[in-house]
Design an enzyme around this catalytic site. Structure first.
Site, PDB file in Angstrom:
ATOM      1  N   ASN A  10       0.941  -1.121   0.016  1.00 12.46           N
ATOM      2  CA  ASN A  10       0.098   0.084  -0.117  1.00 12.46           C
ATOM      3  C   ASN A  10       0.929   1.290   0.002  1.00 12.46           C
ATOM      4  O   ASN A  10       1.543   1.485   1.054  1.00 12.46           O
ATOM      5  CB  ASN A  10      -0.888  -0.097   1.095  1.00 12.46           C
ATOM      6  CG  ASN A  10      -1.640   1.277   1.222  1.00 12.46           C
ATOM      7  OD1 ASN A  10      -1.885   2.186   0.487  1.00 12.46           O
ATOM      8  ND2 ASN A  10      -2.221   1.547   2.463  1.00 12.46           N
ATOM      9  N   TRP A  11       1.070   1.903  -1.049  1.00  9.25           N
ATOM     10  CA  TRP A  11       2.137   2.847  -1.420  1.00  9.25           C
ATOM     11  C   TRP A  11       1.365   4.276  -0.817  1.00  9.25           C
ATOM     12  O   TRP A  11       2.146   5.157  -0.474  1.00  9.25           O
ATOM     13  CB  TRP A  11       2.304   3.351  -2.868  1.00  9.25           C
ATOM     14  CG  TRP A  11       3.110   2.224  -3.550  1.00  9.25           C
ATOM     15  CD1 TRP A  11       3.261   1.067  -3.128  1.00  9.25           C
ATOM     16  CD2 TRP A  11       3.744   2.483  -4.762  1.00  9.25           C
ATOM     17  NE1 TRP A  11       4.387   0.272  -3.693  1.00  9.25           N
ATOM     18  CE2 TRP A  11       4.587   1.122  -5.124  1.00  9.25           C
ATOM     19  CE3 TRP A  11       3.832   3.452  -5.530  1.00  9.25           C
ATOM     20  CZ2 TRP A  11       5.277   0.943  -5.991  1.00  9.25           C
ATOM     21  CZ3 TRP A  11       4.490   3.193  -6.766  1.00  9.25           C
ATOM     22  CH2 TRP A  11       5.252   1.885  -7.174  1.00  9.25           C
ATOM     23  N   LYS A  12       0.187   4.353  -0.331  1.00  5.18           N
ATOM     24  CA  LYS A  12      -0.441   5.573   0.139  1.00  5.18           C
ATOM     25  C   LYS A  12       0.001   6.789  -0.541  1.00  5.18           C
ATOM     26  O   LYS A  12       0.031   6.552  -1.807  1.00  5.18           O
ATOM     27  CB  LYS A  12       0.116   5.821   1.621  1.00  5.18           C
ATOM     28  CG  LYS A  12       0.151   4.337   2.668  1.00  5.18           C
ATOM     29  CD  LYS A  12       0.356   4.443   4.175  1.00  5.18           C
ATOM     30  CE  LYS A  12      -0.006   3.292   4.681  1.00  5.18           C
ATOM     31  NZ  LYS A  12       0.003   3.276   6.103  1.00  5.18           N
ATOM     32  N   HIS A  95      -9.554   1.799   4.145  1.00  9.93           N
ATOM     33  CA  HIS A  95      -8.263   1.837   4.981  1.00  9.93           C
ATOM     34  C   HIS A  95      -8.468   2.745   6.139  1.00  9.93           C
ATOM     35  O   HIS A  95      -9.234   3.711   6.040  1.00  9.93           O
ATOM     36  CB  HIS A  95      -7.213   2.403   4.256  1.00  9.93           C
ATOM     37  CG  HIS A  95      -5.900   2.266   4.704  1.00  9.93           C
ATOM     38  ND1 HIS A  95      -5.380   3.256   5.653  1.00  9.93           N
ATOM     39  CD2 HIS A  95      -4.691   1.283   4.784  1.00  9.93           C
ATOM     40  CE1 HIS A  95      -4.191   2.739   6.190  1.00  9.93           C
ATOM     41  NE2 HIS A  95      -3.885   1.676   5.585  1.00  9.93           N
ATOM     42  N   GLU A  97      -6.869   5.020   7.339  1.00  9.86           N
ATOM     43  CA  GLU A  97      -6.566   6.450   7.050  1.00  9.86           C
ATOM     44  C   GLU A  97      -7.594   7.186   6.301  1.00  9.86           C
ATOM     45  O   GLU A  97      -7.847   8.297   6.506  1.00  9.86           O
ATOM     46  CB  GLU A  97      -5.326   6.508   6.235  1.00  9.86           C
ATOM     47  CG  GLU A  97      -4.113   6.226   7.188  1.00  9.86           C
ATOM     48  CD  GLU A  97      -2.933   5.732   6.547  1.00  9.86           C
ATOM     49  OE1 GLU A  97      -2.883   5.583   5.099  1.00  9.86           O
ATOM     50  OE2 GLU A  97      -1.943   4.925   7.107  1.00  9.86           O
ATOM     51  N   GLU A 167      -6.038  -4.679  10.109  1.00 12.42           N
ATOM     52  CA  GLU A 167      -4.933  -3.697  10.468  1.00 12.42           C
ATOM     53  C   GLU A 167      -5.410  -2.923  11.889  1.00 12.42           C
ATOM     54  O   GLU A 167      -5.866  -1.881  11.698  1.00 12.42           O
ATOM     55  CB  GLU A 167      -4.761  -2.783   9.409  1.00 12.42           C
ATOM     56  CG  GLU A 167      -4.518  -3.127   7.986  1.00 12.42           C
ATOM     57  CD  GLU A 167      -3.728  -2.331   7.012  1.00 12.42           C
ATOM     58  OE1 GLU A 167      -2.471  -2.580   6.620  1.00 12.42           O
ATOM     59  OE2 GLU A 167      -4.328  -1.118   6.838  1.00 12.42           O
ATOM     60  N   GLY A 173       2.201   2.274  10.566  1.00 12.52           N
ATOM     61  CA  GLY A 173       3.172   3.029  10.800  1.00 12.52           C
ATOM     62  C   GLY A 173       3.946   3.499  11.876  1.00 12.52           C
ATOM     63  O   GLY A 173       4.650   4.654  12.093  1.00 12.52           O
ATOM     64  N   SER A 213       2.812  -2.289  10.170  1.00  5.41           N
ATOM     65  CA  SER A 213       4.269  -2.503  10.568  1.00  5.41           C
ATOM     66  C   SER A 213       4.963  -3.714  10.202  1.00  5.41           C
ATOM     67  O   SER A 213       5.797  -4.165  10.863  1.00  5.41           O
ATOM     68  CB  SER A 213       4.848  -2.069  11.751  1.00  5.41           C
ATOM     69  OG  SER A 213       4.400  -0.540  11.992  1.00  5.41           O
ATOM     70  N   GLY A 234       2.752  -1.378   4.185  1.00  3.36           N
ATOM     71  CA  GLY A 234       2.883   0.268   4.038  1.00  3.36           C
ATOM     72  C   GLY A 234       4.266   0.604   3.739  1.00  3.36           C
ATOM     73  O   GLY A 234       4.905   0.425   2.529  1.00  3.36           O
ATOM     74  N   GLY A 235       4.998   1.092   4.686  1.00  2.00           N
ATOM     75  CA  GLY A 235       6.328   1.675   4.581  1.00  2.00           C
ATOM     76  C   GLY A 235       7.425   0.784   4.012  1.00  2.00           C
ATOM     77  O   GLY A 235       8.149   1.107   2.954  1.00  2.00           O
TER      78      GLY A 235
HETATM   79  P1  PGA Z   1       2.656   0.274   7.494  1.00  2.65           P
HETATM   80  O1  PGA Z   1       1.328   0.597   6.948  1.00  2.65           O
HETATM   81  O2  PGA Z   1       3.282  -1.171   6.986  1.00  2.65           O
HETATM   82  O3  PGA Z   1       3.450   1.331   7.230  1.00  2.65           O
HETATM   83  O4  PGA Z   1       2.459   0.082   8.908  1.00  2.65           O
HETATM   84  C1  PGA Z   1       0.156  -0.754   6.717  1.00  2.65           C
HETATM   85  C2  PGA Z   1      -0.894   0.086   6.045  1.00  2.65           C
HETATM   86  O5  PGA Z   1      -1.464   0.877   6.427  1.00  2.65           O
HETATM   87  O6  PGA Z   1      -1.559  -0.528   5.145  1.00  2.65           O
END
Ligand code: PGA
Length: 248
Positions: A10-12, A95, A97, A167, A173, A213, A234-235
């Site tokens: 997930n590149w956001k 998601h 966010e 999640e 994050g 994470s 994500g990251g």
């Molecule tokens: P993260 O993000 O791996 O950076 O914690 C995961 C996500 O929000 O899908």
């Protein structure tokens, strides 16, 4: 029947179109495997160049969001037909966010899930509790409610092909991965909930990811759990580390 693992990035809101092409070229050889489905969910403007760059590889390009209407006066939104027209097969829905910053609710998540299925796009349906909810001991109740609403009016045949991403918000994050036992507990409860809504066969078929994470050193233990069928990353999806996660 063994479920095939699905590892999604997930590149956001990261990577310009030219950076996207560069990253895909770097990651292409590192994520080459037939053992798992590999999906990169990227910002809308990156989808077309990412598709081009991923051509001939095992990488599938997905979207991070879409709207629940067909078309029309919804400035700034992206429609399901726009996604399918360029070959998108996966879309992240709901998601945390999007729920937190863009006012998405269980109801809009349900509308989007239904619309995605209508267009043959596989939704990656996100759920997850806050730290407060975990401390209050209501995690499983809360997640069950999110899942029940997200899947309202979704048929069993559709649900079998869906992906759910568990999640925990406190793990996103933050570098604070849930332990594999914590993640397994909730993923197993999600599968049981799907079993209650539908039946055993649907519960067995649906794929459930863990996200929050995930990194190269935590992936193997998480993905070894019986109810964890991969990850939403994500990251670490923006780095060569993603290759190690895919080849956990
Ligand atoms: P993260 O993000 O791996 O950076 O914690 C995961 C996500 O929000 O899908």
């Amino acid at each position: 029947m063994a479920r095939k693992k699905i590892i999604a990035g997930n590149w956001k809101m990261n990577m310009t179109p030219s950076e996207a092409v560069e990253l895909i070229n770097t990651l292409k050889p590192l994520v080459a495997t037939e053992k798992a489905d590999v999906v990169f969910c990227v910002p809308a403007i990156d989808i077309i160049p990412a598709m081009e760059a991923a051509k001939g590889s095992n990488i599938q390009i997905g979207a991070e969001n879409m709207y629940f209407e067909e078309k029309g006066a919804y400035t700034g939104e992206i429609s399901p037909a726009m996604l399918t027209d360029v070959g998108v097969k996966y879309v992240i829905i709901g998601h945390s966010e999007r729920r937190e910053y863009f006012a998405e609710t269980d109801e809009t998540v349900n509308k989007k899930v239904l619309k995605a299925f209508e267009h043959g796009i596989t939704p990656i349906v996100c759920c997850g509790e806050t730290l407060t909810q975990r401390e209050q001991g209501v995690t499983i109740d809360f997640i069950r409610q999110q899942i029940k609403i997200a899947f309202l009016n979704v048929t069993a045949d559709q649900a079998k092909t869906a992906v759910i991403a568990y999640e925990p918000i406190w793990a996103i994050g933050t570098g604070k991965t849930a332990t594999s036992d914590q993640a397994q507990e909730v993923c197993s409860a999600i599968r049981a909930c799907i079993g209650e809504i539908y039946d055993e066969a649907t519960a067995e078929a649906i794929r459930i990811q863990y996200g929050g994470s995930v990194n190269a050193s935590t992936a193997a233990e998480l993905f070894a759990k019986p109810d964890i069928d991969g990850g939403l990353v994500g990251g670490a999806a923006l780095k060569p580390d993603f290759g190690k996660i895919v080849n956990y």
